[in-house]
Design a protein around this motif. Structure first.
Motif, PDB file in Angstrom:
ATOM      1  N   ILE A   1     -11.308   9.039  -8.808  1.00  0.00           N
ATOM      2  CA  ILE A   1      -9.876   9.594  -8.508  1.00  0.00           C
ATOM      3  C   ILE A   1      -8.497   8.563  -8.751  1.00  0.00           C
ATOM      4  N   PRO A   2      -6.528   9.211  -8.964  1.00  0.00           N
ATOM      5  CA  PRO A   2      -6.047   7.848  -8.690  1.00  0.00           C
ATOM      6  C   PRO A   2      -5.459   8.704  -7.087  1.00  0.00           C
ATOM      7  N   LEU A   3      -4.935   7.084  -6.821  1.00  0.00           N
ATOM      8  CA  LEU A   3      -4.168   7.555  -5.241  1.00  0.00           C
ATOM      9  C   LEU A   3      -3.114   6.841  -6.000  1.00  0.00           C
ATOM     10  N   LEU A   4      -1.728   7.947  -5.513  1.00  0.00           N
ATOM     11  CA  LEU A   4      -0.542   7.385  -6.059  1.00  0.00           C
ATOM     12  C   LEU A   4       0.396   7.414  -5.114  1.00  0.00           C
ATOM     13  N   PHE A   5       0.886   6.724  -4.929  1.00  0.00           N
ATOM     14  CA  PHE A   5       1.641   6.290  -4.158  1.00  0.00           C
ATOM     15  C   PHE A   5       3.495   6.534  -4.179  1.00  0.00           C
ATOM     16  N   VAL A   6       4.129   6.954  -3.302  1.00  0.00           N
ATOM     17  CA  VAL A   6       5.986   7.802  -3.325  1.00  0.00           C
ATOM     18  C   VAL A   6       5.536   6.939  -1.624  1.00  0.00           C
TER      19      VAL A   6
END
Length: 326
Positions: free
Chosen positions: A68-73
């Motif tokens: 699954i993706p890991l989205l950075f903010v």
């Protein structure tokens, strides 16, 4: 990853996942078990600790294992609800009017749709209205987007936040509602042997290979490499206990110290750790690698360079002198 469990929590073989993820980390067994258990149980979590303590590495390994993706903010005052949720494309709205097709997903909606981890660094720097948007997503696993409809999160969606408890400049106090929806884990610096292993790995020495990108003037396994790694770890760890330092360097500083010192030693024709010029090579690389990574106490009447010189002198001059016979 397998079938969904109750309350939308994915059913995973945490034992097998732990073994595969652990192979990508140096140490962190306890922290890995706790983070993995929390996210496998469907919980969101905040990780508190200084930078450079393998938080991101751990999350990358878990999400890669789960596919699954890991989205950075990055949490900051400019992280508005619109930036994290998404927006309608102005050009398309002018041509086609508002619709679900004109909406550009922000990181929150992207993570919800894909069932990824939304990783928010510096969580306590985000504005309160943005945190309230996250609260809805965490509590209900869905959010209502104007002119789009309700976005429901896939079962593997998680919110993972990180905070640095030492650096409180520009931060806000998190509300009880935020704390009540998050599990919490404190992650501190690893011990000396673990950091030693990390530096060897990142410097390309774990298997006796030259450091990445270092051709000719690079670092190769041998006495110089061994001594550089040992000194780099010791000097970096010393920045965390110096009386004038509010926050010391992470292991990234030790890695850069080794990588900078290797070509510097070659340029100055320093052949090994017994060369009398070796300590000065380490000092100069130390200033380059760590002076921007240490944060002094506001009341300290000194500079990063002076602090590093003190640490260097203690390591290379005072301690050897004290240990000398007679």
């Amino acid at each position: 990853m397998s079938a969904n469990g109750r309350h939308g929590s994915p059913v995973v073989d945490v034992v097998a996942t732990r073994a595969r993820v652990a192979a990508r980390l140096v140490g962190r067994q306890r922290e890995l078990e706790l983070v993995l258990s929390a996210v496998a149980a469907g919980r969101d979590i905040v990780l508190e600790g200084p930078p450079g303590t393998s938080k991101t590495t751990m999350l990358k390994a878990i999400t890669a294992e789960w596919g699954i993706p890991l989205l950075f903010v990055e949490g900051n005052a400019d992280l508005t609800p619109a930036k994290i949720v998404g927006h309608h494309n102005p050009a398309r709205v002018l041509r086609e009017d508002y619709s679900a097709d004109t909406f550009v997903d922000g990181p929150l909606v992207s993570a919800m749709r894909a069932g990824g981890f939304l990783y928010i660094e510096e969580f306590n720097r985000a504005p309160e209205d943005t945190l309230n948007t996250l609260l809805t997503a965490m509590a209900d696993r869905q959010i209502a987007v104007p002119r789009v409809g309700v976005v429901t999160a896939a079962p593997t969606f998680r919110v993972v936040a990180s905070m640095n408890p030492v650096d409180d400049v520009g931060t806000t106090r998190l509300s009880t509602s935020v704390h009540d929806r998050l599990c919490r884990l404190t992650i501190d610096y690893q011990d000396g042997p673990a950091e030693h292993a990390i530096v060897r790995l990142r410097a390309g020495l774990a298997d006796g290979v030259p450091a990445p990108g270092a051709t000719g003037a690079g670092l190769h396994a041998g006495p110089l490499a061994d001594r550089l790694v040992t000194d780099a770890v010791a000097l970096t760890r010393a920045t965390r206990t110096h009386e004038d330092v509010r926050q010391g360097s992470s292991v990234r500083g030790a890695i850069d110290l080794v990588l900078v010192a290797a070509p510097l030693a070659a340029l100055r024709e320093v052949g090994g750790p017994d060369d009398p010029r070796y300590p000065e090579v380490v000092h100069d690389a130390l200033v380059v690698a760590l002076s921007g990574r240490i944060h002094l106490d506001e009341a300290a009447q000194t500079t990063p360079e002076r602090v590093l010189r003190e640490i260097w002198e203690d390591h290379f001059v005072l301690r050897p002198a004290a240990a000398a016979p007679g």
